[in-house]
Design an enzyme around this catalytic site. Structure first.
Site, PDB file in Angstrom:
ATOM      1  N   GLY A 170       7.344  -0.973  -1.938  1.00  0.00           N
ATOM      2  CA  GLY A 170       5.720  -2.136  -2.870  1.00  0.00           C
ATOM      3  C   GLY A 170       4.253  -1.737  -2.971  1.00  0.00           C
ATOM      4  O   GLY A 170       3.749  -1.887  -4.017  1.00  0.00           O
TER       5      GLY A 170
ATOM      6  N   TYR B   3      18.363  -4.154  13.255  1.00  0.00           N
ATOM      7  CA  TYR B   3      17.438  -3.681  11.431  1.00  0.00           C
ATOM      8  C   TYR B   3      19.086  -4.267  10.213  1.00  0.00           C
ATOM      9  O   TYR B   3      18.415  -5.382   9.662  1.00  0.00           O
ATOM     10  CB  TYR B   3      17.882  -1.855  10.589  1.00  0.00           C
TER      11      TYR B   3
ATOM     12  N   ASN C 263       0.188  -0.929  -0.118  1.00  0.00           N
ATOM     13  CA  ASN C 263      -0.451   0.079   0.115  1.00  0.00           C
ATOM     14  C   ASN C 263       1.004   1.484   0.088  1.00  0.00           C
ATOM     15  O   ASN C 263      -0.107   2.676  -0.155  1.00  0.00           O
ATOM     16  CB  ASN C 263      -1.097   0.340   1.523  1.00  0.00           C
TER      17      ASN C 263
END
Length: 312
Positions: free
Chosen positions: A24, A173, A20
């Site tokens: 992506g 991360y 969304n």
């Protein structure tokens, strides 16, 4: 496909996680432009439907479907995979794209550190559960996993995987992004050993200007970090559309092979056109990858236990 109209029967089908927004969204749009039917796997179906309408306004012929997937909850991963397997007979491309970056320490529904849980474990479990559909798809299907240049600084701390004793937002991360590469390569080795028709490819976007960079500073309340990220996005980054190109290339280009690592060809691999590259030396450590695989199966309770993917 079993529950969808005939217009999508001849089209390739893709699943894009985190479809969304950001990369992506651009990957979804790029695949839709190529005539691929895209299942937009989104944590918020409301935001997913808004993104779907935006793409359809630009590409009226786009074939899109939104379905809920929360990678921070393995029950949601299982529910999505069960739904997909009942609704679709084929899956040509699985784009493991969604992720979180450098956020304060939080935990997923199952108690995993969120970056490791979402970026790696959620996608590990999703791939395992969708592999039977990928296998039964005619021709060659692909699993494309999104990593980051930050994987080069990553280390897998098996003694403190969840950052319970010591936590660094960027360290976690880097660990999760190294895990993405290790997983993608180990999956490829096992698929090749089984002479399977599924390929596993890893990619990274370089530095792409998306909202991903802002969430860590916003959640930690650091105005300085937020300002620095905005400055870096303005000066260094390429657009999200350009940042999506490595994943689109990995998902669609016939020259790409299983085990490839795709990223931008420009300065420090931060921007430019997609090419096959080398990842970090640590990412090629087979023993490390196999240990991560075993730990990931144990943590998620999801096993690649069919003969196809027995340990090599």
């Amino acid at each position: 496909m079993s529950e969808h109209d005939d217009s999508t029967d001849s089209a390739e089908t893709a699943v894009v996680t985190g479809a969304n927004s950001g990369l992506g969204f651009e990957v979804t749009k790029g695949l839709a432009e190529r005539g691929t039917h895209v299942v937009m796997a989104c944590r918020s179906t409301e935001r997913g439907e808004a993104a779907k309408r935006e793409i359809e306004a630009e590409i009226p012929e786009a074939s899109l479907e939104v379905h809920e997937l929360d990678l921070a909850d393995l029950d949601s991963v299982a529910a999505f995979a069960e739904w997909f397997a009942s609704a679709y007979d084929e899956l040509d491309v699985l784009c493991n794209n969604a992720g979180v970056m450098a956020i304060p320490r939080k935990e997923t529904a199952q108690g995993f550190e969120t970056q490791f849980g979402v970026n790696h474990l959620g996608h590990f479990a999703l791939t395992a559960r969708l592999l039977p559909v990928l296998e039964q798809t005619p021709g060659e299907s692909r699993v494309v996993t999104q990593s980051s240049v930050a994987h080069r600084n990553g280390e897998i701390d098996f003694d403190d995987l969840q950052g319970e004793r010591s936590y660094s937002a960027w360290g976690a991360y880097g660990q999760s992004k190294l895990a993405n590469v290790l997983f993608g390569y180990e999956l490829d080795r096992r698929l090749r050993s089984a002479d399977a028709s599924v390929e596993s490819i890893v990619c990274h976007p370089g530095w792409a200007a998306t909202n991903l960079q802002f969430r860590g500073p916003q959640q930690s309340g650091s105005q300085l970090r937020l300002w620095m990220m905005k400055l870096a996005n303005a000066v260094i980054a390429q657009s999200a559309e350009r940042g999506a190109e490595p994943m689109l290339y990995a998902a669609t280009d016939p020259s790409v092979e299983g085990g490839d690592f795709i990223g931008p060809d420009g300065f420090r691999n931060m921007r430019g056109s997609p090419e096959v590259q080398e990842s970090s030396e640590r990412s090629y450590d087979v023993d490390l990858a196999q240990r991560l695989w075993e730990v990931s199966e144990e943590l998620t309770g999801v096993s690649f236990d069919r003969p196809l993917l027995a340990a090599t």
